[in-house]
Scaffold this motif. Sequence first.
Motif, mmCIF file in Angstrom:
data_model
loop_
_atom_site.group_PDB
_atom_site.id
_atom_site.type_symbol
_atom_site.label_atom_id
_atom_site.label_comp_id
_atom_site.label_asym_id
_atom_site.label_seq_id
_atom_site.Cartn_x
_atom_site.Cartn_y
_atom_site.Cartn_z
ATOM 1 N N ASP A 78 1.053 -1.237 0.129
ATOM 2 C CA ASP A 78 -0.026 0.044 0.017
ATOM 3 C C ASP A 78 0.792 1.237 -0.004
ATOM 4 N N LEU A 79 1.956 1.327 0.881
ATOM 5 C CA LEU A 79 2.838 2.392 0.876
ATOM 6 C C LEU A 79 3.555 2.525 -0.460
ATOM 7 N N ALA A 80 4.008 1.376 -1.210
ATOM 8 C CA ALA A 80 4.738 1.497 -2.378
ATOM 9 C C ALA A 80 3.687 1.921 -3.480
ATOM 10 N N THR A 81 2.460 1.588 -3.358
ATOM 11 C CA THR A 81 1.462 2.121 -4.448
ATOM 12 C C THR A 81 1.370 3.929 -4.271
ATOM 13 N N ALA A 82 1.198 4.113 -2.998
ATOM 14 C CA ALA A 82 0.999 5.630 -2.665
ATOM 15 C C ALA A 82 2.468 6.295 -3.057
ATOM 16 N N ALA A 83 3.660 5.726 -2.866
ATOM 17 C CA ALA A 83 4.866 6.503 -3.145
ATOM 18 C C ALA A 83 5.046 6.579 -4.921
ATOM 19 N N GLN A 84 4.454 5.361 -5.451
ATOM 20 C CA GLN A 84 4.563 5.323 -6.972
ATOM 21 C C GLN A 84 3.677 6.497 -7.505
ATOM 22 N N GLU A 85 2.625 6.684 -6.920
ATOM 23 C CA GLU A 85 1.676 7.665 -7.444
ATOM 24 C C GLU A 85 2.416 9.179 -7.494
ATOM 25 N N ILE A 86 3.454 9.447 -6.627
ATOM 26 C CA ILE A 86 4.104 10.568 -6.774
ATOM 27 C C ILE A 86 5.174 10.894 -8.081
ATOM 28 N N PHE A 87 5.483 9.580 -8.364
ATOM 29 C CA PHE A 87 6.836 9.709 -9.342
ATOM 30 C C PHE A 87 6.244 9.087 -10.605
ATOM 31 N N VAL A 88 4.806 8.952 -10.914
ATOM 32 C CA VAL A 88 4.316 8.239 -11.866
ATOM 33 C C VAL A 88 4.854 8.565 -13.281
ATOM 34 N N ASP A 89 5.091 10.061 -13.423
ATOM 35 C CA ASP A 89 5.362 10.506 -14.715
ATOM 36 C C ASP A 89 7.170 10.651 -14.717
ATOM 37 N N ASP A 90 7.694 10.348 -14.021
ATOM 38 C CA ASP A 90 9.083 10.694 -13.707
ATOM 39 C C ASP A 90 10.114 9.447 -13.997
ATOM 40 N N PRO A 91 10.833 9.531 -15.308
ATOM 41 C CA PRO A 91 11.532 8.526 -15.782
ATOM 42 C C PRO A 91 12.790 8.470 -14.965
ATOM 43 N N GLN A 92 13.061 9.117 -14.114
ATOM 44 C CA GLN A 92 14.247 9.325 -13.251
ATOM 45 C C GLN A 92 13.945 8.272 -11.837
ATOM 46 N N VAL A 93 12.739 8.092 -11.564
ATOM 47 C CA VAL A 93 12.553 7.389 -10.306
ATOM 48 C C VAL A 93 11.708 6.150 -10.385
ATOM 49 N N GLU A 94 11.997 5.151 -9.872
ATOM 50 C CA GLU A 94 11.232 3.778 -9.896
ATOM 51 C C GLU A 94 11.127 3.251 -8.402
ATOM 52 N N VAL A 95 9.954 3.349 -7.944
ATOM 53 C CA VAL A 95 9.555 2.737 -6.641
ATOM 54 C C VAL A 95 8.982 1.353 -6.905
ATOM 55 N N LEU A 96 9.849 0.280 -6.358
ATOM 56 C CA LEU A 96 9.251 -1.043 -6.453
ATOM 57 C C LEU A 96 8.716 -1.528 -5.133
ATOM 58 N N ALA A 97 7.565 -2.312 -5.349
ATOM 59 C CA ALA A 97 6.812 -2.683 -4.062
ATOM 60 C C ALA A 97 7.591 -4.299 -3.911
ATOM 61 N N ALA A 98 8.578 -4.094 -3.076
ATOM 62 C CA ALA A 98 9.525 -5.343 -2.956
ATOM 63 C C ALA A 98 10.335 -5.236 -1.591
ATOM 64 N N ASP A 99 10.746 -6.380 -1.190
ATOM 65 C CA ASP A 99 11.693 -6.517 -0.317
ATOM 66 C C ASP A 99 13.115 -5.505 -0.700
ATOM 67 N N TRP A 100 13.744 -5.025 0.165
ATOM 68 C CA TRP A 100 15.074 -4.105 -0.193
ATOM 69 C C TRP A 100 16.032 -5.029 -0.970
ATOM 70 N N SER A 101 16.188 -6.532 -0.672
ATOM 71 C CA SER A 101 17.083 -7.212 -1.271
ATOM 72 C C SER A 101 16.709 -7.430 -2.851
#
Length: 188
Positions: A78-101
């Motif tokens: 849920d947090l990852a989805t919220a953060a992805q919203e911020i950078f949705v049009d930004d090719p320089q940022v990718e937020v992954l819903a995943a373990d850090w590893s």
Amino acid sequence: MSAPPEVPAIVSRAFDVSLRAGYASFCRNETGRLLATLAATRGGTMAEFGTGCGVGTAWLRSGVRPGTTILSAELDADLATAAQEIFVDDPQVEVLAADWSTLRNKGPYSLLFLDPSVPQDASVEAVADLVEPGGMVVLDDFAPCEIWPPITNGRVDTLREGWLSDERFTAVEVMVASDATVLVATRR
Ligand SMILES: C[S@@+](CC[C@H](N)C(=O)[O-])C[C@H]1O[C@@H](n2cnc3c(N)ncnc32)[C@H](O)[C@@H]1O
């Protein structure tokens, strides 16, 4: 006050998203300004372990150079989805819903921002090879401590001691506020 009170627009957007999600666990503005300043010196790929709602990511983004990218991993979908919203049009940022590893094999990074509570092991040994030579590790969320070895909760803080004394890094404890310290370590 040593910096303008306004925060960059992208950080403001991340605050709005955090507020809507009822989430308040993010780096302080003082730390954010440090992240932005360090990000402005970096090329290549930067990473963040534990995105939260994207406030730290937004601070990094506010300083980033053209062509540099940021990968951030957040375990909570849920947090990852919220953060992805911020950078949705930004090719320089990718937020992954995943373990850090998941980011282990996407480096080495020019800057790695992490909350020491995120990886089970945030020691130099575990993290060193994830950053390139000259790359920086920024560890958030320490309390100031003026003695050596550093003590946290009545015990020697071996994590902090390790980062400040390991020969693979040149490191400094930066007191960003009277009650908050960040470690910055540059790989030799
Ligand atoms: C203190 S918050 C991060 C704040 C963020 N770095 C900022 O400055 O805005 C820590 C986050 O790490 C996430 N987390 C915990 N374990 C994790 C893991 N194994 N992999 C990725 N994220 C994790 C938590 O869900 C939480 O959102």
